[in-house]
Design a protein around this motif. Structure first.
Motif, PDB file in Angstrom:
ATOM      1  N   THR A 286       0.799  -1.219   0.000  1.00  9.33           N
ATOM      2  CA  THR A 286       0.000   0.000   0.000  1.00  9.33           C
ATOM      3  C   THR A 286       0.840   1.281   0.000  1.00  9.33           C
ATOM      4  OG1 THR A 286      -1.638   1.231   1.320  1.00  9.33           O
ATOM      5  CG2 THR A 286      -0.148  -0.189   2.514  1.00  9.33           C
ATOM      6  N   GLY A 287       0.376   2.291  -0.719  1.00 10.16           N
ATOM      7  CA  GLY A 287       1.088   3.564  -0.730  1.00 10.16           C
ATOM      8  C   GLY A 287       0.629   4.458  -1.855  1.00 10.16           C
ATOM      9  N   MET A 288       0.699   5.773  -1.636  1.00 11.20           N
ATOM     10  CA  MET A 288       0.359   6.720  -2.679  1.00 11.20           C
ATOM     11  C   MET A 288       1.570   6.953  -3.573  1.00 11.20           C
ATOM     12  SD  MET A 288       0.139  10.265  -0.441  1.00 11.20           S
ATOM     13  CE  MET A 288      -0.302  11.280  -1.849  1.00 11.20           C
ATOM     14  N   GLY A 289       1.307   7.371  -4.819  1.00 12.18           N
ATOM     15  CA  GLY A 289       2.393   7.611  -5.761  1.00 12.18           C
ATOM     16  C   GLY A 289       2.744   6.375  -6.554  1.00 12.18           C
ATOM     17  N   GLN A 290       3.869   6.446  -7.259  1.00 15.34           N
ATOM     18  CA  GLN A 290       4.261   5.328  -8.109  1.00 15.34           C
ATOM     19  C   GLN A 290       5.705   4.898  -7.888  1.00 15.34           C
ATOM     20  OE1 GLN A 290       3.430   7.164 -12.015  1.00 15.34           O
ATOM     21  NE2 GLN A 290       5.635   7.313 -12.339  1.00 15.34           N
TER      22      GLN A 290
END
Length: 354
Positions: A286-290
């Motif tokens: 899980t995590g925002m961004g790329q």
């Protein structure tokens, strides 16, 4: 599109004023209320109906942890972003808040040299996260999420000598779930990049080590990688691996951030692909961004395997979503099953005598 409604909770008048002014300058955001402590905040929530709460950790009368615990009983799905100092006490309390159900956190500016630098830090730290949690998170590919590509384990599956994990938003709880399910005799080393500033990563490693059968520590340069040990990249340092004549060792450096991140998952995965080749598994949680997307491409090109957390169990399906959408994931896995899937892929060659 309606504005995202924000409630700012902080005992310092100057912080409430500055944060409110900065957030209100964004046309997509509206500060609908402020509160000097948790009791006032809990009373205001039904009055102002916020989409997101910004919550200080250290407050009189009712601190951030007490407020969060009470808030979660009444509003289990209301996004809460902790706004804390990067001191040891602040970092420890923030990690506790994340375990109690905080959506994310942002660090308060310190020693940045000017008011404008401090203001810019708040803009960059808070506003993207408020927008992320305050509106619907885009779905990258419903077809891929429900019909994942699975590369089956077969006699051609390479041996595995290392597991490299990349994670951001929602990471502390995801890492606890995954690492605590691994046995004490886990057969390969684990390398982790969790997007966190200095101090946070050290405390996270200590917290994880206390909950897991395998030891977890902040990475130490020059250490030889051994089975059954997990290493976390220190905040503000990239983590890489280097092979010498008879061993693989850890190294850290402060090259420029990649994907606005230091440590960066891409940096770690590039070095893992170079050193371990096909004998690596990359796990994107899980995590925002790329961050991690390009690194996974290096892993796959080297013959290694990529596992991505599924959307349903992710706090934010950003990092794993980008990997899945690019067709780089060998398998999309619910968080609760990730440890067993990793073990299956690592142990297959040993069961097969390969």
């Amino acid at each position: 599109m309606p504005k995202i409604r924000v409630l700012v909770v902080d005992d310092a008048v100057i912080v409430r004023s500055r944060v409110s002014k900065i957030l209100s300058s964004d046309p997509q955001l509206e500060v609908v209320g402020v509160a000097a402590n948790g009791r006032i905040a809990l009373a205001k929530i039904p009055q102002v109906n916020p989409d997101v709460v910004i919550l200080d950790v250290e407050m009189p009368e009712m601190n951030g942890l007490e407020t969060l615990a009470s808030l979660r009983q009444i509003y289990p799905h209301l996004p809460v972003i902790m706004f804390s100092t990067s001191t040891q006490d602040g970092a420890s309390a923030t990690l506790e808040a994340l375990s109690l159900g905080a959506s994310d956190y942002a660090t308060k500016p310190s020693n940045l040299g000017s008011v404008e630098a401090a203001n810019q830090h708040i803009r960059e730290e808070l506003i993207p996260k408020i927008k992320l949690f305050g509106q619907e998170i885009p779905v990258f590919s419903a077809a891929l999420a429900t019909n994942p590509i699975v590369v089956p384990i077969s006699a051609k599956t390479p041996r595995v000598d290392v597991v490299a994990i990349g994670v951001s938003t929602g990471g502390p709880n995801a890492l606890t779930t995954l690492l605590s399910a691994l046995p004490a005799d886990f057969p390969v080393p684990i390398l982790i990049v969790q997007h966190m500033p200095p101090m946070f990563t050290q405390l996270l490693a200590e917290r994880l080590s206390s909950k897991c059968q395998i030891p977890v520590a902040e990475a130490v340069p020059g250490v030889v990688l051994k089975p059954g040990q997990a290493w976390i990249a220190p905040g503000d340092f990239h983590l890489i691996v280097e092979r010498d004549a008879d061993a693989v060792r850890l190294a850290i450096h402060q090259a420029p951030p990649e994907n606005s991140c230091r440590p960066s998952v891409d940096v770690l995965l590039r070095s893992v692909a170079q050193v371990y080749g096909a004998a690596a598994i990359a796990v994107i949680l899980t995590g925002m961004g790329q961050d991690g997307l390009h690194g996974c491409q290096f892993i796959r090109e080297a013959g290694g395997q990529v596992l991505a957390q599924d959307q349903a169990s992710s706090v934010v399906w950003g990092m794993p979503g980008f990997v899945v959408n690019a067709g780089l994931a060998n398998q999309i896995v619910p968080l609760e099953q990730m440890a067993s899937v990793i073990m299956q892929r690592i142990c297959f060659d040993k069961r097969s005598g390969l």
